[in-house]
Scaffold this motif. Structure first.
Motif, PDB file in Angstrom:
ATOM      1  N   ASP A  53      19.457 -16.622   6.027  1.00 23.79           N
ATOM      2  CA  ASP A  53      18.113 -16.357   6.531  1.00 23.79           C
ATOM      3  C   ASP A  53      18.172 -15.368   5.132  1.00 23.79           C
ATOM      4  OD1 ASP A  53      15.608 -16.228   7.757  1.00 23.79           O
ATOM      5  OD2 ASP A  53      16.612 -14.192   8.598  1.00 23.79           O
ATOM      6  N   TYR A  54      18.675 -14.069   4.773  1.00 23.32           N
ATOM      7  CA  TYR A  54      18.645 -13.354   4.042  1.00 23.32           C
ATOM      8  C   TYR A  54      18.553 -13.668   3.087  1.00 23.32           C
ATOM      9  CZ  TYR A  54      19.347  -8.825   6.904  1.00 23.32           C
ATOM     10  OH  TYR A  54      19.009  -7.968   7.932  1.00 23.32           O
ATOM     11  N   LYS A  63      16.838 -16.183   1.897  1.00 23.64           N
ATOM     12  CA  LYS A  63      15.865 -16.466   1.888  1.00 23.64           C
ATOM     13  C   LYS A  63      16.476 -18.315   1.880  1.00 23.64           C
ATOM     14  CE  LYS A  63      13.762 -14.133   1.578  1.00 23.64           C
ATOM     15  NZ  LYS A  63      13.447 -13.398   3.094  1.00 23.64           N
ATOM     16  N   ASP A 105      15.286 -20.433   7.210  1.00 24.90           N
ATOM     17  CA  ASP A 105      14.070 -18.940   8.860  1.00 24.90           C
ATOM     18  C   ASP A 105      14.368 -19.300   9.913  1.00 24.90           C
ATOM     19  OD1 ASP A 105      12.025 -17.797   8.936  1.00 24.90           O
ATOM     20  OD2 ASP A 105      10.975 -18.770   8.865  1.00 24.90           O
TER      21      ASP A 105
END
Length: 120
Positions: free
Chosen positions: A46-47, A49, A52
């Motif tokens: 998630d970090y 990208k 999501d």
């Protein structure tokens, strides 16, 4: 080996029960470690990208892991004899079940280190 039926404990049954409990405990620890690693992996993605974490299907999996951690924590809390000592000794576990917010993702990562420390 036959057991003495006059009320004494059958030794080979006792060994079997201990072995069974050890297998369950090891399975529990492995399951919690795998869930922790999966949770951290999703947070890292998630970090980066790549995913999501708030979108389907990741949010379902993340909420499932959170639910399992919550049930685990409160189950162990209820079973503990000294609640204050349990809470003080498992503060990272408590912080890891706070709903996913970017500020609290760190606490889930710390849970992995706690599991490795307990395995020593």
């Amino acid at each position: 080996m036959p057991c003495d039926t006059k009320g004494s404990v059958c030794l080979h049954t006792f060994k079997f029960q201990n072995k069974y409990k050890n297998i369950i405990y090891i399975g529990y620890e492995i399951t919690m470690a795998v869930l922790s690693i999966a949770s951290i992996f999703m947070i890292v993605l998630d970090y980066a990208k790549s995913i999501d974490i708030t979108a389907y299907p990741y949010n379902v999996f993340d909420n499932l892991i959170l639910t399992i951690f919550t049930i685990d924590y409160f189950g162990r809390l209820i079973a503990s004899k000294n609640k204050r000592k349990f809470i003080a000794g498992n503060i990272w576990d408590l912080l890891s079940i706070i709903p996913v917010n970017q500020a609290f993702c760190f606490f889930r990562a710390v849970r992995i280190f706690r599991i490795f420390i307990l395995r020593r």
